[in-house]
Design a protein around this motif. Sequence first.
Motif, PDB file in Angstrom:
ATOM      1  N   MET A  57       6.552  10.203   1.946  1.00 17.32           N
ATOM      2  CA  MET A  57       5.365   9.993   2.775  1.00 17.32           C
ATOM      3  C   MET A  57       5.571  10.498   4.185  1.00 17.32           C
ATOM      4  O   MET A  57       6.637  10.291   4.773  1.00 17.32           O
ATOM      5  CB  MET A  57       5.059   8.500   2.872  1.00 17.32           C
TER       6      MET A  57
ATOM      7  N   LEU B 105       6.201  -0.542 -10.246  1.00 16.54           N
ATOM      8  CA  LEU B 105       4.914  -0.436  -9.571  1.00 16.54           C
ATOM      9  C   LEU B 105       3.738  -0.544 -10.548  1.00 16.54           C
ATOM     10  O   LEU B 105       2.731  -1.191 -10.267  1.00 16.54           O
ATOM     11  CB  LEU B 105       4.852   0.909  -8.845  1.00 16.54           C
TER      12      LEU B 105
ATOM     13  N   LYS C  10       5.400  10.279   8.019  1.00 11.63           N
ATOM     14  CA  LYS C  10       5.387   9.133   8.923  1.00 11.63           C
ATOM     15  C   LYS C  10       5.225   9.524  10.376  1.00 11.63           C
ATOM     16  O   LYS C  10       4.623   8.807  11.161  1.00 11.63           O
ATOM     17  CB  LYS C  10       6.702   8.331   8.781  1.00 11.63           C
TER      18      LYS C  10
ATOM     19  N   GLN D 173      10.928   3.227  -6.111  1.00 10.96           N
ATOM     20  CA  GLN D 173      10.729   1.865  -6.574  1.00 10.96           C
ATOM     21  C   GLN D 173      10.200   1.888  -8.002  1.00 10.96           C
ATOM     22  O   GLN D 173       9.292   2.648  -8.305  1.00 10.96           O
ATOM     23  CB  GLN D 173       9.679   1.225  -5.669  1.00 10.96           C
TER      24      GLN D 173
ATOM     25  N   LYS E   6       0.189   1.434  -0.375  1.00 10.13           N
ATOM     26  CA  LYS E   6       1.356   2.092  -0.984  1.00 10.13           C
ATOM     27  C   LYS E   6       1.364   3.581  -0.630  1.00 10.13           C
ATOM     28  O   LYS E   6       2.411   4.141  -0.296  1.00 10.13           O
ATOM     29  CB  LYS E   6       1.310   1.887  -2.514  1.00 10.13           C
ATOM     30  N   ASP E   7       0.206   4.210  -0.696  1.00  6.17           N
ATOM     31  CA  ASP E   7       0.125   5.644  -0.373  1.00  6.17           C
ATOM     32  C   ASP E   7       0.225   5.903   1.131  1.00  6.17           C
ATOM     33  O   ASP E   7       0.766   6.914   1.558  1.00  6.17           O
ATOM     34  CB  ASP E   7      -1.209   6.220  -0.877  1.00  6.17           C
ATOM     35  N   LEU E   8      -0.304   4.974   1.921  1.00  5.17           N
ATOM     36  CA  LEU E   8      -0.348   5.203   3.364  1.00  5.17           C
ATOM     37  C   LEU E   8       0.926   4.767   4.066  1.00  5.17           C
ATOM     38  O   LEU E   8       1.476   5.481   4.896  1.00  5.17           O
ATOM     39  CB  LEU E   8      -1.563   4.472   3.960  1.00  5.17           C
TER      40      LEU E   8
ATOM     41  N   PRO F 242       0.930  11.150  -0.411  1.00  2.00           N
ATOM     42  CA  PRO F 242       2.377  11.348  -0.538  1.00  2.00           C
ATOM     43  C   PRO F 242       2.704  12.334  -1.652  1.00  2.00           C
ATOM     44  O   PRO F 242       1.847  12.658  -2.479  1.00  2.00           O
ATOM     45  CB  PRO F 242       2.878   9.947  -0.885  1.00  2.00           C
TER      46      PRO F 242
ATOM     47  N   ASN G  70      10.659   6.615  -0.508  1.00  2.00           N
ATOM     48  CA  ASN G  70      10.698   5.303  -1.143  1.00  2.00           C
ATOM     49  C   ASN G  70      10.738   5.465  -2.654  1.00  2.00           C
ATOM     50  O   ASN G  70       9.871   6.122  -3.231  1.00  2.00           O
ATOM     51  CB  ASN G  70       9.450   4.514  -0.717  1.00  2.00           C
TER      52      ASN G  70
ATOM     53  N   ILE H 116      -1.479  12.569   5.414  1.00  3.33           N
ATOM     54  CA  ILE H 116      -1.607  11.121   5.591  1.00  3.33           C
ATOM     55  C   ILE H 116      -2.413  10.626   4.393  1.00  3.33           C
ATOM     56  O   ILE H 116      -3.424  11.222   4.036  1.00  3.33           O
ATOM     57  CB  ILE H 116      -2.322  10.832   6.923  1.00  3.33           C
ATOM     58  N   ASN H 117      -1.961   9.580   3.784  1.00  5.65           N
ATOM     59  CA  ASN H 117      -2.587   9.052   2.556  1.00  5.65           C
ATOM     60  C   ASN H 117      -2.292   9.884   1.314  1.00  5.65           C
ATOM     61  O   ASN H 117      -2.757   9.541   0.234  1.00  5.65           O
ATOM     62  CB  ASN H 117      -4.121   8.981   2.680  1.00  5.65           C
TER      63      ASN H 117
ATOM     64  N   SER I 233       8.263   8.271  -3.793  1.00  5.67           N
ATOM     65  CA  SER I 233       7.171   8.747  -2.952  1.00  5.67           C
ATOM     66  C   SER I 233       7.759   9.284  -1.655  1.00  5.67           C
ATOM     67  O   SER I 233       8.609   8.635  -1.044  1.00  5.67           O
ATOM     68  CB  SER I 233       6.217   7.612  -2.592  1.00  5.67           C
TER      69      SER I 233
ATOM     70  N   GLY J  40       7.241  -7.081  -8.893  1.00  3.15           N
ATOM     71  CA  GLY J  40       7.794  -7.213  -7.535  1.00  3.15           C
ATOM     72  C   GLY J  40       9.303  -7.360  -7.569  1.00  3.15           C
ATOM     73  O   GLY J  40      10.026  -6.725  -6.781  1.00  3.15           O
TER      74      GLY J  40
ATOM     75  N   TYR K  80       3.116  -1.640  -1.006  1.00  2.73           N
ATOM     76  CA  TYR K  80       1.829  -2.268  -1.299  1.00  2.73           C
ATOM     77  C   TYR K  80       1.670  -3.605  -0.603  1.00  2.73           C
ATOM     78  O   TYR K  80       0.574  -4.122  -0.475  1.00  2.73           O
ATOM     79  CB  TYR K  80       1.594  -2.399  -2.815  1.00  2.73           C
TER      80      TYR K  80
ATOM     81  N   ALA L 286      -6.934  10.067  10.861  1.00  7.11           N
ATOM     82  CA  ALA L 286      -6.462  10.691   9.626  1.00  7.11           C
ATOM     83  C   ALA L 286      -6.138   9.668   8.554  1.00  7.11           C
ATOM     84  O   ALA L 286      -6.396   9.874   7.370  1.00  7.11           O
ATOM     85  CB  ALA L 286      -5.235  11.521   9.930  1.00  7.11           C
ATOM     86  N   SER L 287      -5.577   8.536   8.991  1.00  9.98           N
ATOM     87  CA  SER L 287      -5.158   7.532   8.016  1.00  9.98           C
ATOM     88  C   SER L 287      -6.343   6.912   7.277  1.00  9.98           C
ATOM     89  O   SER L 287      -6.165   6.255   6.258  1.00  9.98           O
ATOM     90  CB  SER L 287      -4.356   6.440   8.724  1.00  9.98           C
TER      91      SER L 287
ATOM     92  N   VAL M 160       3.044  -4.061 -11.319  1.00  6.64           N
ATOM     93  CA  VAL M 160       2.332  -4.730 -10.220  1.00  6.64           C
ATOM     94  C   VAL M 160       0.854  -4.349 -10.245  1.00  6.64           C
ATOM     95  O   VAL M 160      -0.031  -5.211 -10.131  1.00  6.64           O
ATOM     96  CB  VAL M 160       2.962  -4.349  -8.856  1.00  6.64           C
ATOM     97  N   TYR M 161       0.584  -3.056 -10.413  1.00  6.33           N
ATOM     98  CA  TYR M 161      -0.816  -2.608 -10.420  1.00  6.33           C
ATOM     99  C   TYR M 161      -1.579  -3.186 -11.617  1.00  6.33           C
ATOM    100  O   TYR M 161      -2.752  -3.520 -11.510  1.00  6.33           O
ATOM    101  CB  TYR M 161      -0.885  -1.077 -10.441  1.00  6.33           C
TER     102      TYR M 161
ATOM    103  N   TRP N 175      -3.909   1.229  -1.681  1.00  8.62           N
ATOM    104  CA  TRP N 175      -4.031   2.187  -0.568  1.00  8.62           C
ATOM    105  C   TRP N 175      -2.774   2.117   0.316  1.00  8.62           C
ATOM    106  O   TRP N 175      -2.221   3.144   0.723  1.00  8.62           O
ATOM    107  CB  TRP N 175      -5.290   1.855   0.233  1.00  8.62           C
TER     108      TRP N 175
ATOM    109  N   TYR O  67       9.158   9.248   5.042  1.00  9.46           N
ATOM    110  CA  TYR O  67       9.642   7.975   4.531  1.00  9.46           C
ATOM    111  C   TYR O  67       9.797   8.181   3.017  1.00  9.46           C
ATOM    112  O   TYR O  67       8.825   8.504   2.338  1.00  9.46           O
ATOM    113  CB  TYR O  67       8.628   6.882   4.836  1.00  9.46           C
TER     114      TYR O  67
END
Lengths: 278, 452
Positions: free
Chosen positions: B264, B383, B266, B380, A206-208, B255, B378, B252-253, B262, B173, A212, A123-124, B386-387, A204, B376
């Motif tokens: 997520m 971001l 887990k 922050q 970050k989302d998973l 969030p 989070n 999964i993937n 976020s 960061g 990051y 799934a991941s 950073v991106y 990726w 989870y």
Amino acid sequence: MAYWETIFYLVSMVIYALAGGGFIYSFVFKNPRVVSKVTLLVLFGFIAQTAAILARFNATGHLPWSGHYEYALMGGWFIIAGTLFVGWQNKQLQGLAVGTVPLVLIMLGYGYMQNPALTPMAASLKTIWLYIHVYFAWLSFGGYSLAMAAGVVFLLKQKSEAQEVPNPSYERFPSLGRLDELIFRYVVFGFITDTIMISAGAIWAKDLWGSYWAWDPVETWSLISWLIYGITIHLRVTFGWREKRLAWLAIAALSTVIICFFGVNLVVNTSLHMFQVR
Amino acid sequence: MFTKLYKFLSSLRFTIWLICLLGVIFAAGLWVPQKRLLKTIYLDWQQKSPDLVAFLDSFGLTTIYTSPITVTLWLLFFLNLSLVLWQRIPVIKSRIVLSESKIVDPESAGGYPFHSYYPLPDGLNEDKIFAALRKHGFTILGNGNMFYGVKNRLSPIAFALFHVSFFLILFGGIIGVYTEFRGYVELAQGETFQGELERYKDDPGPKLPEIGSLPDVSFTIKSIVPRVVRNTPTGISIMLVDSRGKSHEVGINVPYNTNHTSVMFKHLGVAPLFILKDSSGKEIGGAYMKLDVLKGGPDHFTLGGLLFATRFYPDYALVDGKPVTRSMEFNNQVFVISVERDGKKIAEGTVPKNGTMTFEGYRLEMQEMPFWVRFYVNKQRGLSIVYTGFALATIGVIWRLLFFRREIIGSIREKEGQLCLVVAGRSEYYKSLAEDEFVKLFSGIVRKTDER
């Protein structure tokens, strides 16, 4: 492994083994005419490897993206594809296969000993980022492997040219000056794709995983590898490291990429990059 | 002394030393178990080798990525980067500027390794040559008597862009570190969460932000649907409804992102509703029990003063009298339960989904079995900075290394009784390969190669 996948996988290994032997024969027995025939053999091996990938795709419904076996299968495909591409573009570069074919053969042998069971995609891994991240990872692996191969050829040719009667097999290759620039060009290609790979991986992650950058072993090693190649570029551009030193650097630096792909998960079992695929 | 130190701190030699040292530190972090990243392994190791661990602790090697040595190296790295960038700005400026002084005689100019001349066919004049060069991406300065052309003139800016990206990543960061909230919360289907701090798990406990507020989230879990195919988790769909009634799917993937936060997925578990009744049918107790049993491990709960030790088999079967699961798919869900009173086992049996188990006058009923999930959470900030840094780094590398500069100088003049295009050229990074390019370029323009 699927039935046809096994057949084609083994066929490709046999062909690559023959091709590897052919290249060594060509250099040892100073017979340059063999090179183009052996390159044709590599092409047949590549077709068989592509068929193995398609057979696996047919059985699992997804391209081989994860696990050591699939890294070997798909990563090896990219390296051979790169080798054939540059050889097709410039016949003088066909002999780069002397470095890449044995590397891919070892990868395939190693992959075969790992778990090649057919598994659905975890799934991941179901995300567009997988394709971007892994595709660029393999492109960079391919680029760095070609740099290594050009480095090997450079060193062999340089040694040959220092002898009273140079080995005619090396006459087929580009001049030492061009080989030196090609090493750098392949390193640059690998570095660019490596940068994209790391950036895409971070987004990726970050989302998973929620972060990051988590100092995961594979992440950390990929950073080490990126830094090593960054240093290589600096040494070349700023400090003028060329020829023999650059060739040795390109050969040695590839070890960091191999460790990143295959080595880290062997010694550390805490990596988030182990995607729970049986 | 100061000048010497400044020179060293701003040198590329120093950059390479720093990168090598950072590489060694990163590699060491892979071998030495890190306190924050591998807490269980670290504690186990500490128990086995207390002296060694204490020794490494004292040097910060078990928190290597944030140790004083690493922080110092990073500070020096960014100091070095700043100085290098500062020194390079005038160089970049001078390289990108288009100046008449760059127009020099192609036959006598130094620093141009490629030299050639091409007899010009009839009808090929200055304008056509310049138009062709412009078509190939060259900016041209001068005229037919003497000209200068440059392709990818602005490429040196990419050097600055690439190095600035490091500062953006650093800046983003740092903001992230100080504004970060991390916490885990376990919620079953039907539960509502409004971001209450006390509902976050204690182990590991929530990490509160140094600056800023707690996550502002509020949602109810409507459904949890996991998917497993041939022992591989192939997906999960968790439907959330936020306080405004809007639905969000988490997987999964995928969030749930809101207000810099976020949420997520887990971990997955089952939360069966167990009811314990006595022999008269009177309910003694009952609750949804969040059990972490999907990976095959044991878990337990207490009800009516009894301890129930459980194991879960998603695809239950008996093989040689022993319970096993044929796969991880939810085909035949069964709990094997051992009941203890005052530390003594009093009964053992199985409870299938929505089934019952009777023992010593008690009746344990499972009325439903929804799932629970561990999220989870989070929060922050920084971001996007950073991106942006990642994007700039990528653009900078591509721009600088692929679109490198090529410079040409040329003149249309008579040579050996013929009107010729006399040229010289140079390229960044490559000499031999650039020669091929120049030959191809000029041959293409005059359609006739006449190399010296």
